[in-house]
Design an enzyme around this catalytic site. Structure first.
Site, PDB file in Angstrom:
ATOM      1  N   GLY A  10      -1.451  -1.207  11.284  1.00 55.83           N
ATOM      2  CA  GLY A  10      -3.176  -0.901  10.797  1.00 55.83           C
ATOM      3  C   GLY A  10      -3.360  -1.475   9.381  1.00 55.83           C
ATOM      4  O   GLY A  10      -3.858  -0.794   8.633  1.00 55.83           O
ATOM      5  N   GLY A  13      -6.999  -1.426   7.885  1.00 52.63           N
ATOM      6  CA  GLY A  13      -7.340  -0.167   7.665  1.00 52.63           C
ATOM      7  C   GLY A  13      -7.550   0.004   6.201  1.00 52.63           C
ATOM      8  O   GLY A  13      -7.296  -0.830   5.326  1.00 52.63           O
ATOM      9  N   ASP A  36      -2.288  -5.479  13.240  1.00 50.36           N
ATOM     10  CA  ASP A  36      -3.362  -4.673  13.662  1.00 50.36           C
ATOM     11  C   ASP A  36      -3.599  -4.747  15.025  1.00 50.36           C
ATOM     12  O   ASP A  36      -3.021  -5.756  15.565  1.00 50.36           O
ATOM     13  CB  ASP A  36      -4.487  -4.830  12.637  1.00 50.36           C
ATOM     14  CG  ASP A  36      -5.215  -3.237  12.699  1.00 50.36           C
ATOM     15  OD1 ASP A  36      -5.318  -2.951  11.431  1.00 50.36           O
ATOM     16  OD2 ASP A  36      -5.852  -2.822  13.560  1.00 50.36           O
ATOM     17  N   ILE A  37      -4.360  -4.009  15.478  1.00 42.80           N
ATOM     18  CA  ILE A  37      -4.733  -4.048  17.074  1.00 42.80           C
ATOM     19  C   ILE A  37      -5.830  -5.534  17.268  1.00 42.80           C
ATOM     20  O   ILE A  37      -5.753  -5.808  18.445  1.00 42.80           O
ATOM     21  CB  ILE A  37      -5.454  -2.861  17.364  1.00 42.80           C
ATOM     22  CG1 ILE A  37      -5.747  -2.644  19.164  1.00 42.80           C
ATOM     23  CG2 ILE A  37      -6.631  -2.484  16.693  1.00 42.80           C
ATOM     24  CD1 ILE A  37      -4.656  -1.683  19.698  1.00 42.80           C
ATOM     25  N   ASP A  51      -0.345  -3.680  19.146  1.00 45.92           N
ATOM     26  CA  ASP A  51      -0.655  -2.531  19.676  1.00 45.92           C
ATOM     27  C   ASP A  51       0.480  -1.381  19.551  1.00 45.92           C
ATOM     28  O   ASP A  51       1.373  -1.681  20.195  1.00 45.92           O
ATOM     29  CB  ASP A  51      -1.118  -2.773  21.019  1.00 45.92           C
ATOM     30  CG  ASP A  51      -1.623  -1.115  21.498  1.00 45.92           C
ATOM     31  OD1 ASP A  51      -1.567  -0.427  20.744  1.00 45.92           O
ATOM     32  OD2 ASP A  51      -2.208  -1.281  22.793  1.00 45.92           O
ATOM     33  N   TYR A 141      -6.877  15.856  14.617  1.00 47.37           N
ATOM     34  CA  TYR A 141      -6.040  14.824  13.648  1.00 47.37           C
ATOM     35  C   TYR A 141      -4.960  15.695  13.010  1.00 47.37           C
ATOM     36  O   TYR A 141      -4.144  15.220  12.921  1.00 47.37           O
ATOM     37  CB  TYR A 141      -7.064  14.251  12.629  1.00 47.37           C
ATOM     38  CG  TYR A 141      -6.579  13.525  11.675  1.00 47.37           C
ATOM     39  CD1 TYR A 141      -6.055  12.213  11.904  1.00 47.37           C
ATOM     40  CD2 TYR A 141      -6.714  13.963  10.250  1.00 47.37           C
ATOM     41  CE1 TYR A 141      -5.755  11.393  10.672  1.00 47.37           C
ATOM     42  CE2 TYR A 141      -6.358  13.048   9.141  1.00 47.37           C
ATOM     43  CZ  TYR A 141      -5.688  11.806   9.391  1.00 47.37           C
ATOM     44  OH  TYR A 141      -5.164  10.936   8.450  1.00 47.37           O
ATOM     45  N   LYS A 145      -1.048  15.180  12.915  1.00 51.43           N
ATOM     46  CA  LYS A 145      -0.155  14.646  11.639  1.00 51.43           C
ATOM     47  C   LYS A 145       0.660  15.879  11.419  1.00 51.43           C
ATOM     48  O   LYS A 145       1.762  15.463  10.982  1.00 51.43           O
ATOM     49  CB  LYS A 145      -1.223  14.859  10.454  1.00 51.43           C
ATOM     50  CG  LYS A 145      -2.117  13.617  10.397  1.00 51.43           C
ATOM     51  CD  LYS A 145      -1.305  12.366  10.418  1.00 51.43           C
ATOM     52  CE  LYS A 145      -2.120  10.863  10.295  1.00 51.43           C
ATOM     53  NZ  LYS A 145      -1.319   9.841  10.448  1.00 51.43           N
TER      54      LYS A 145
END
Ligand code: SER
Length: 315
Positions: A10, A13, A36-37, A51, A141, A145
Site C-alpha cells: 500500500g 497510500g 502497491d496494487i 496484490d 472498516y 480492524k
C-alpha cells in the site's frame, strides 16, 4: 549489524507516501521496496506491483528482495469499505493473513500493521477512550480492524510473529489525496480553503474526532518498530493520541490564514461512521511502553499544512 530489507505494501497510500522517505533515510534507498496494487507516475523505486490477495506473489517478492521487515499498509479505508463490505473484508483481513503467513514462512523479523480508532463502537466510552474497554464497532472498516488486531495478537503468541500495531486516529497530510476515509475532510478542507476559499463538509460542524498530523504518525510508527520487542506489552494495536477537534474548530484555525473562508455543512453517510468513534483516546500504554509523545497541535499543524498546500497549489 545485518542489513535490513524493508517491504511496504500500500506504498502509494497516505501513510506510505510519507513513511517510505523516512525509512529510506534509515535503511538506505535500495533497501526499502515499495509495493502497491498498481504503479503510479513518480512511484518510489525500487517498486513492485503487488496484490496482497495474491499469497504466491507476496512470497516471490519476499524472496526476490530477501525481505527482513514488513510494513503492511494496504487496506480499504472506512468510507470505501462501507460501500463495498466484502471486498473490504477480503483486502483488510485475507490480505493480512497472506502477509502474516508469508512473514512466518520467510522468518520476517518484524511486521507493522495499521489499526484504527474505528475499532471502537457506539458503546465504547467516547472521551479518553481506554485501551481496553467495550469494543463493538459497527462499521465495515472497524469490524475488519478489530478482527485484524485479534489475529495479530494471535499470530504473535501462537507463531512467535513479532507484529506491532497502532490505532491511528484520523491522519492529516498533504502529499497524498484523500483516499476514502471518514476523517479525510480534515485533509480536503485545507486544499479547498487554499484553492477555492470554500468547503462543503460531509460531517456536522461539531463532530469531534481524534486526529494526528502526519509527522507525528510517522514518528509513532518508526518509534514503535524500533522499540525492543520485550518492552512491548501489546500485540493488538496501541491507542495513540495527537489532538481532537471538530470541523468548526479547524475552520476557525484556517480563517487566521484565509479570512473569507466559508464552510457549508452537509452531512452524508460518513456522519454515521464518525458518530460511533471516540472523540479522544487514552494512550497511557504507548506512553509507558515506548515513550510516545506527539508534537503537533491544531495550531502548529494548520500553519504547516497551509504553507505546504500553498506550495503545492499552482498560482
Ligand atoms: N482515518 C480512518 C478513516 O477515516 C479511520 O482511522 O477511514
Amino acid at each position: 549489524m545485518k542489513k535490513q530489507n524493508i517491504l511496504v505494501t500500500g506504498a502509494n497510500g497516505q501513510i506510505g507516501s510519507d513513511l517510505i522517505p523516512e525509512l529510506k533515510k534509515i535503511y538506505g534507498d535500495s533497501h526499502v521496496i515499495a509495493t502497491d496494487i498498481s504503479e503510479k507516475p513518480n512511484a518510489e523505486t525500487p517498486f513492485e506491483v503487488l496484490d496482497v490477495l495474491d499469497a504466491k506473489a507476496i512470497n516471490s517478492v519476499f524472496k526476490k528482495y530477501q525481505i527482513t521487515q514488513v510494513y503492511h499498509l494496504a487496506s480499504l479505508l472506512s468510507a470505501k469499505s462501507e460501500l463495498n463490505p466484502r471486498h473490504a473484508w477480503n483486502v483488510n483481513i485475507n490480505g493480512l493473513f497472506n502477509i502474516m503467513d508469508n512473514c512466518v514462512e520467510n522468518k520476517i523479523s518484524k511486521l507493522f500493521w495499521p489499526s484504527s480508532i474505528a475499532v471502537f463502537g457506539p458503546n465504547s466510552p467516547k472521551i479518553d477512550t481506554p485501551q481496553f474497554t467495550t469494543m463493538d464497532p459497527d462499521t465495515v472498516y472497524g469490524i475488519s480492524k478489530l478482527a485484524g488486531e485479534r489475529w495479530c495478537h494471535h499470530y504473535h503468541f501462537s507463531k512467535s510473529l513479532d507484529v506491532r500495531s497502532l490505532r491511528y486516529p484520523g491522519v492529516i497530510s498533504y502529499k497524498h489525496e484523500p483516499g476514502g476515509g471518514t476523517t479525510d475532510y480534515a485533509v480536503d478542507i485545507y486544499f479547498k480553503a487554499v484553492q477555492e476559499g470554500r468547503y462543503e463538509c460531509y460531517l456536522t460542524e461539531d463532530t469531534i474526532l481524534p486526529m494526528m498530523y502526519i509527522p507525528d504518525a510517522i514518528k509513532a510508527t518508526i518509534q514503535l518498530m524500533e522499540s525492543p520487542s520485550h518492552s512491548l506489552g501489546l500485540r493488538s494495536g496501541y491507542n495513540i493520541a495527537g489532538m481532537s477537534f471538530a470541523p468548526e474548530d479547524l475552520a476557525k484555525e484556517i480563517l487566521n490564514y484565509i479570512p473569507d473562508f466559508k464552510v457549508i455543512y452537509r452531512p452524508d453517510f460518513r456522519q454515521r461512521l464518525a458518530d460511533t468513534w471516540p472523540e479522544s483516546v487514552n494512550d497511557q500504554f504507548a506512553k509507558a511502553d515506548w515513550n510516545w509523545q506527539p508534537e503537533y497541535d491544531i495550531k502548529s499543524m494548520t500553519e504547516d499544512m497551509i504553507k505546504n498546500v500553498r506550495m503545492l497549489t499552482p498560482v
